[in-house]
Each structure stands twice: as structure tokens, then as C-alpha cells.
Design a protein around this motif. Sequence first.
Motif, PDB file in Angstrom:
ATOM      1  N   SER A 177       0.832  -1.213   0.000  1.00  0.00           N
ATOM      2  CA  SER A 177       0.000   0.000   0.000  1.00  0.00           C
ATOM      3  C   SER A 177       0.860   1.253   0.000  1.00  0.00           C
ATOM      4  N   GLY A 178       2.172   1.071  -0.188  1.00  0.00           N
ATOM      5  CA  GLY A 178       3.091   2.196  -0.061  1.00  0.00           C
ATOM      6  C   GLY A 178       2.809   3.340  -1.016  1.00  0.00           C
ATOM      7  N   ARG A 179       2.606   3.032  -2.288  1.00  0.00           N
ATOM      8  CA  ARG A 179       2.393   4.103  -3.264  1.00  0.00           C
ATOM      9  C   ARG A 179       1.051   4.825  -3.060  1.00  0.00           C
ATOM     10  N   PRO A 180      -0.073   4.119  -2.944  1.00  0.00           N
ATOM     11  CA  PRO A 180      -1.334   4.853  -2.740  1.00  0.00           C
ATOM     12  C   PRO A 180      -1.368   5.627  -1.436  1.00  0.00           C
ATOM     13  N   TRP A 181      -0.774   5.063  -0.379  1.00  0.00           N
ATOM     14  CA  TRP A 181      -0.749   5.782   0.903  1.00  0.00           C
ATOM     15  C   TRP A 181       0.116   7.035   0.788  1.00  0.00           C
ATOM     16  N   SER A 182       1.255   6.910   0.096  1.00  0.00           N
ATOM     17  CA  SER A 182       2.126   8.067  -0.095  1.00  0.00           C
ATOM     18  C   SER A 182       1.422   9.161  -0.899  1.00  0.00           C
ATOM     19  N   PHE A 183       0.699   8.760  -1.926  1.00  0.00           N
ATOM     20  CA  PHE A 183      -0.037   9.738  -2.730  1.00  0.00           C
ATOM     21  C   PHE A 183      -1.074  10.458  -1.881  1.00  0.00           C
ATOM     22  N   GLN A 184      -1.672   9.740  -0.956  1.00  0.00           N
ATOM     23  CA  GLN A 184      -2.683  10.336  -0.094  1.00  0.00           C
ATOM     24  C   GLN A 184      -2.082  11.412   0.811  1.00  0.00           C
ATOM     25  N   TYR A 185      -0.960  11.103   1.463  1.00  0.00           N
ATOM     26  CA  TYR A 185      -0.397  12.132   2.345  1.00  0.00           C
ATOM     27  C   TYR A 185       0.272  13.247   1.550  1.00  0.00           C
ATOM     28  N   CYS A 186       0.778  12.929   0.363  1.00  0.00           N
ATOM     29  CA  CYS A 186       1.396  13.965  -0.465  1.00  0.00           C
ATOM     30  C   CYS A 186       0.380  14.994  -0.944  1.00  0.00           C
ATOM     31  N   THR A 187      -0.817  14.543  -1.260  1.00  0.00           N
ATOM     32  CA  THR A 187      -1.808  15.429  -1.880  1.00  0.00           C
ATOM     33  C   THR A 187      -2.884  15.925  -0.932  1.00  0.00           C
ATOM     34  N   GLU A 188      -3.143  15.189   0.167  1.00  0.00           N
ATOM     35  CA  GLU A 188      -4.270  15.540   1.014  1.00  0.00           C
ATOM     36  C   GLU A 188      -3.900  15.937   2.441  1.00  0.00           C
ATOM     37  N   TYR A 189      -3.073  15.134   3.084  1.00  0.00           N
ATOM     38  CA  TYR A 189      -2.868  15.310   4.518  1.00  0.00           C
ATOM     39  C   TYR A 189      -1.626  16.099   4.905  1.00  0.00           C
ATOM     40  N   GLY A 190      -0.513  15.799   4.222  1.00  0.00           N
ATOM     41  CA  GLY A 190       0.742  16.331   4.724  1.00  0.00           C
ATOM     42  C   GLY A 190       1.276  15.393   5.796  1.00  0.00           C
ATOM     43  N   TRP A 191       1.211  15.843   7.050  1.00  0.00           N
ATOM     44  CA  TRP A 191       1.789  15.082   8.154  1.00  0.00           C
ATOM     45  C   TRP A 191       3.258  14.756   7.860  1.00  0.00           C
ATOM     46  N   PHE A 192       3.968  15.697   7.231  1.00  0.00           N
ATOM     47  CA  PHE A 192       5.384  15.489   6.942  1.00  0.00           C
ATOM     48  C   PHE A 192       6.167  15.434   8.255  1.00  0.00           C
ATOM     49  N   GLN A 193       6.808  14.304   8.491  1.00  0.00           N
ATOM     50  CA  GLN A 193       7.454  14.053   9.782  1.00  0.00           C
ATOM     51  C   GLN A 193       8.854  14.668   9.795  1.00  0.00           C
ATOM     52  N   SER A 194       8.871  15.984   9.937  1.00  0.00           N
ATOM     53  CA  SER A 194      10.114  16.756   9.876  1.00  0.00           C
ATOM     54  C   SER A 194      10.731  16.909  11.261  1.00  0.00           C
ATOM     55  N   MET A 195      11.953  17.406  11.277  1.00  0.00           N
ATOM     56  CA  MET A 195      12.683  17.569  12.536  1.00  0.00           C
ATOM     57  C   MET A 195      12.038  18.618  13.431  1.00  0.00           C
ATOM     58  N   SER A 196      11.931  18.305  14.698  1.00  0.00           N
ATOM     59  CA  SER A 196      11.436  19.262  15.676  1.00  0.00           C
ATOM     60  C   SER A 196      12.505  20.313  15.949  1.00  0.00           C
ATOM     61  N   GLU A 197      12.153  21.563  15.775  1.00  0.00           N
ATOM     62  CA  GLU A 197      13.112  22.634  16.066  1.00  0.00           C
ATOM     63  C   GLU A 197      13.322  22.775  17.575  1.00  0.00           C
ATOM     64  N   GLU A 198      12.346  22.355  18.347  1.00  0.00           N
ATOM     65  CA  GLU A 198      12.414  22.477  19.808  1.00  0.00           C
ATOM     66  C   GLU A 198      13.208  21.343  20.438  1.00  0.00           C
ATOM     67  N   SER A 199      12.920  20.115  20.026  1.00  0.00           N
ATOM     68  CA  SER A 199      13.597  18.934  20.587  1.00  0.00           C
ATOM     69  C   SER A 199      13.961  17.989  19.448  1.00  0.00           C
ATOM     70  N   PRO A 200      14.996  18.313  18.680  1.00  0.00           N
ATOM     71  CA  PRO A 200      15.304  17.543  17.465  1.00  0.00           C
ATOM     72  C   PRO A 200      15.735  16.109  17.751  1.00  0.00           C
ATOM     73  N   MET A 201      15.075  15.181  17.040  1.00  0.00           N
ATOM     74  CA  MET A 201      15.415  13.766  17.182  1.00  0.00           C
ATOM     75  C   MET A 201      15.648  13.128  15.816  1.00  0.00           C
ATOM     76  N   ARG A 202      15.879  13.957  14.807  1.00  0.00           N
ATOM     77  CA  ARG A 202      16.249  13.489  13.478  1.00  0.00           C
ATOM     78  C   ARG A 202      17.096  14.559  12.808  1.00  0.00           C
ATOM     79  N   SER A 203      17.657  14.238  11.683  1.00  0.00           N
ATOM     80  CA  SER A 203      18.523  15.177  10.987  1.00  0.00           C
ATOM     81  C   SER A 203      17.719  16.365  10.454  1.00  0.00           C
ATOM     82  N   PRO A 204      18.294  17.570  10.496  1.00  0.00           N
ATOM     83  CA  PRO A 204      17.602  18.731   9.922  1.00  0.00           C
ATOM     84  C   PRO A 204      17.424  18.615   8.412  1.00  0.00           C
ATOM     85  N   ILE A 205      18.144  17.693   7.791  1.00  0.00           N
ATOM     86  CA  ILE A 205      17.969  17.472   6.357  1.00  0.00           C
ATOM     87  C   ILE A 205      16.588  16.893   6.065  1.00  0.00           C
TER      88      ILE A 205
END
Length: 230
Positions: A177-205
Motif C-alpha cells: 500500500s506504499g504508493r497509494p498511501w504516499s499519494f494520499q499524504y502527499c496530496t491531502e494530509y501532509g503530516w510530513f514528519q520533519s525535525m522538531s526545532e524544539e527537541s530535534p530527534m532526526r537530521s535537519p535534512i
Amino acid sequence: MNKNNVEVVVVGGSYPGAMSAWFRSRYPHIAAASWASSAVVQPIVDFQQYDKQSYTSTVKSGKWCPDLIQQAMKYVTSEAKKRDSGDSDNFISKQCGLAGVPDLRTDDWLSYFADIVAGAVQYGGRTDLCNYMKEVEGQDDIAVAQRIVDYGNKSGDSPTDYDRNVTASTTIDVNSSGRPWSFQYCTEYGWFQSMSEESPMRSPIVDAEYFSQQCADAFGIDMSSFPRAN
């Protein structure tokens, strides 16, 4: 009641939970109620809160746990810059080679690396993760980063799943379901799991722009109009 006088309750969790709530809102004459568990009913494009939760959860085991994870993230970020500058002697290239994906993009590998931690936190493995990381407390950057990779290996995480070329493939796979699920968040939801500026636990890249470009590459869409989360 619907026209057959049968009460219908729609049920869903997570993304299907949102569908459940929206179905009840859109078709109240069909569904008498909705049970929407952990439903993503409020789309957020730049979802830094997800990353912050990794900190909030792991610190319950002791500050040493998120400190170790942050140590590893800083290290792999510096190794990412080396790799992208053409230096082949780096941690990420070695890991990609061992995984059989030597040409995997650096930023896609960083996303995989961060999700080892985030996935453990999200699905109830925080204590196990921190206990596993405890063994390398006080050790050098390579040992700490390797420990996270090792945890991912034993948890079934693989960098091959993060290759955007796989998501871009239009070959139908009924078991994925990877491709259809990805298309859904890319076009509808977002929910991009980016680095927290307050408490970073992933790369800023791994920021919102990373996910936006990933979507553009996978689906060939102009992301200036997506996701339509408002």
C-alpha cells in the motif's frame, strides 16, 4: 437510521479513523455514529510534533536516552554532508552498501534512520529501544549510530523501503500500500514528519521540503498546490 431502518456505525483507526469521522459528517443519514480511534482529522503539513514526541517519550527512560539518539543524528548529518560532497569514506555509504542499496539517496537514508527511533516510540518499543541504547552510553559516534542501525535490523526496518524510486514505480503490487498511501499524504494530509526545532530527534535534512521533493519525484506533481490540507 438508513432507509432500511438498520443502524450503521462506521469504525476506523488512524487514517481509516479520519475516513470514519468524515463519512459520518458527510452522510449522517447513512451512519448513525462514528468511532474514530486515533483519527488524523486535523491535517498538519509540517508535523514537527511527531519528532518532538520521540524526545518526550524517550526522556522517560532518562535523559541519557534522547541524548544518545541526538548524538547519533548529529553524527549521521555530518556524514551525510561528506557523502554528498563526494567523499565515499563515510558511515552512510557503508550502510547502504551492506543493505544492497549503494545508490540510495542520502536524504532517503536519513529518513529511514530517523524512523527506526520514531517507529519504536510510536508502536510501544520505547523502553526496549532505550535499554538497547544503554549499552553504548559513553561510546563514540560510530558505535552509537551503529547501535541504532542494529536495532532497526532486529526490528525489520530496511533502507530499501525508503527508496523513492520504489514509490515512483507504477507496477501494481497488491501486497503493498506504499504508493497509494504516499499519494494520499502527499496530496491531502501532509503530516510530513520533519525535525522538531524544539527537541530535534532526526537530521535537519529531513525537513518539510525533503518530503515535498520526495512527493514531486515520486508522482511528478507540482507540490506548490499540495497537500490540500486546509
